[in-house]
Write a protein that holds these residues in place. Structure first.
Motif, short mmCIF file in Angstrom:
data_model
loop_
_atom_site.label_atom_id
_atom_site.label_comp_id
_atom_site.label_asym_id
_atom_site.label_seq_id
_atom_site.Cartn_x
_atom_site.Cartn_y
_atom_site.Cartn_z
N ASN A 122 0.83 -1.20 0.00
CA ASN A 122 0.00 0.00 0.00
C ASN A 122 0.87 1.26 0.00
N PHE A 123 0.38 2.31 -0.68
CA PHE A 123 1.10 3.58 -0.68
C PHE A 123 0.16 4.73 -1.01
N GLU A 124 0.60 5.91 -0.67
CA GLU A 124 -0.01 7.15 -1.14
C GLU A 124 1.14 8.00 -1.66
N LYS A 125 1.01 8.42 -2.92
CA LYS A 125 2.11 9.11 -3.57
C LYS A 125 1.59 10.04 -4.66
N SER A 126 2.34 11.10 -4.91
CA SER A 126 2.00 12.03 -5.98
C SER A 126 2.83 11.72 -7.22
N PHE A 127 2.18 11.72 -8.37
CA PHE A 127 2.84 11.49 -9.65
C PHE A 127 2.57 12.71 -10.53
N SER A 128 3.59 13.16 -11.25
CA SER A 128 3.38 14.31 -12.14
C SER A 128 4.24 14.17 -13.38
N PHE A 129 3.81 14.88 -14.41
CA PHE A 129 4.57 14.95 -15.65
C PHE A 129 4.13 16.20 -16.39
N PHE A 130 4.84 16.52 -17.48
CA PHE A 130 4.58 17.76 -18.20
C PHE A 130 4.69 17.53 -19.70
N ASP A 131 4.22 18.52 -20.43
CA ASP A 131 4.40 18.55 -21.89
C ASP A 131 4.61 20.00 -22.30
N ASP A 132 5.64 20.23 -23.10
CA ASP A 132 5.93 21.57 -23.62
C ASP A 132 5.27 21.74 -24.98
N PHE A 133 4.77 22.95 -25.24
CA PHE A 133 4.13 23.24 -26.52
C PHE A 133 4.39 24.70 -26.89
N PRO A 134 4.29 25.04 -28.17
CA PRO A 134 4.55 26.42 -28.60
C PRO A 134 3.59 27.41 -27.94
N ALA A 135 4.12 28.54 -27.54
CA ALA A 135 3.31 29.54 -26.84
C ALA A 135 2.25 30.15 -27.74
N ASN A 136 2.48 30.14 -29.05
CA ASN A 136 1.48 30.72 -29.96
C ASN A 136 0.35 29.73 -30.28
N THR A 137 0.39 28.53 -29.69
CA THR A 137 -0.67 27.53 -29.87
C THR A 137 -1.52 27.50 -28.61
N PRO A 138 -2.82 27.78 -28.74
CA PRO A 138 -3.67 27.73 -27.54
C PRO A 138 -3.82 26.30 -27.03
N LEU A 139 -3.96 26.16 -25.73
CA LEU A 139 -4.11 24.84 -25.11
C LEU A 139 -5.58 24.44 -25.17
N THR A 140 -6.03 24.16 -26.38
CA THR A 140 -7.40 23.71 -26.63
C THR A 140 -7.37 22.68 -27.74
N GLY A 141 -8.45 21.97 -27.90
CA GLY A 141 -8.60 21.05 -29.03
C GLY A 141 -7.46 20.07 -29.20
N GLU A 142 -6.88 20.09 -30.40
CA GLU A 142 -5.81 19.15 -30.77
C GLU A 142 -4.60 19.24 -29.85
N GLN A 143 -4.18 20.45 -29.51
CA GLN A 143 -3.01 20.61 -28.64
C GLN A 143 -3.28 20.07 -27.24
N LEU A 144 -4.45 20.34 -26.70
CA LEU A 144 -4.81 19.84 -25.38
C LEU A 144 -4.84 18.32 -25.39
N ASN A 145 -5.46 17.73 -26.41
CA ASN A 145 -5.53 16.27 -26.50
C ASN A 145 -4.14 15.64 -26.60
N ARG A 146 -3.26 16.25 -27.39
CA ARG A 146 -1.90 15.72 -27.53
C ARG A 146 -1.15 15.81 -26.21
#
Length: 167
Positions: A122-146
């Motif tokens: 048994n455990f309790e733990k935090s997991f995280s990760f990230f994704d970088d994307f171009p600043a001129n691309t809004p984080l919606t639709g295709e970019q959000l899904n990717r």
């Protein structure tokens, strides 16, 4: 010649049966038959609607695809529960005219894992990760899904490795 065939057959049978203890996912022999993944609530400061459902389903799918465990909605031998605790976008690099050139989406998930048959796992733990994307691309639709695909693939695999893969 008959004895060699029987010895060879016995050797092959032994090898095949011994392979059942380990598999290519590294899970080894799991002393459980069922698992449940409770709905992960979205408790992040910035709420993106629907990601909690997507994450819950991704974790269920990964465990089903990489083990022989059966998914159940209650009384699972293995139980995963928790919440999404972080969803934020931060600028990462700047251009010469001091504008963001790249943004980073970071998601963190707090997970509580319970193994009814082996409490020391048994455990309790935090997991995280990230994704970088171009600043001129809004984080919606295709970019959000990717971005969600990249982040959730990594986080769910990390959760799987922590809870079931015993290398």
């Amino acid at each position: 010649m008959k004895n060699i065939k029987y010895i060879l057959l016995l050797f092959v049978a032994f090898c095949i049966s011994s392979c059942s203890v380990y598999n290519f996912t590294g899970t080894g022999k799991i002393d459980a038959k069922t698992f449940q993944v409770n709905y992960f609530q979205n408790n992040a400061d910035l709420i993106e609607p629907g990601i909690e459902r997507t994450f819950t389903l991704r974790l269920q799918d990964l465990i089903q695809n990489q083990t022989n465990l059966n998914l159940t909605t209650s009384n699972g031998d293995l139980m995963y529960e928790g919440e999404i605790t972080r969803f934020n976008v931060t600028p990462m690099t700047a251009t010469a005219d001091i504008r963001a050139a790249q943004n980073r989406l970071t998601i963190a998930v707090n997970v509580r894992f319970t193994n009814k048959n082996k409490e020391e796992d048994n455990f309790e733990k935090s997991f995280s990760f990230f994704d970088d994307f171009p600043a001129n691309t809004p984080l919606t639709g295709e970019q959000l899904n990717r971005s969600l695909e990249v982040i959730f693939e990594r986080i769910t695999q990390d959760i799987f490795n922590e809870s079931l893969a015993k290398w």
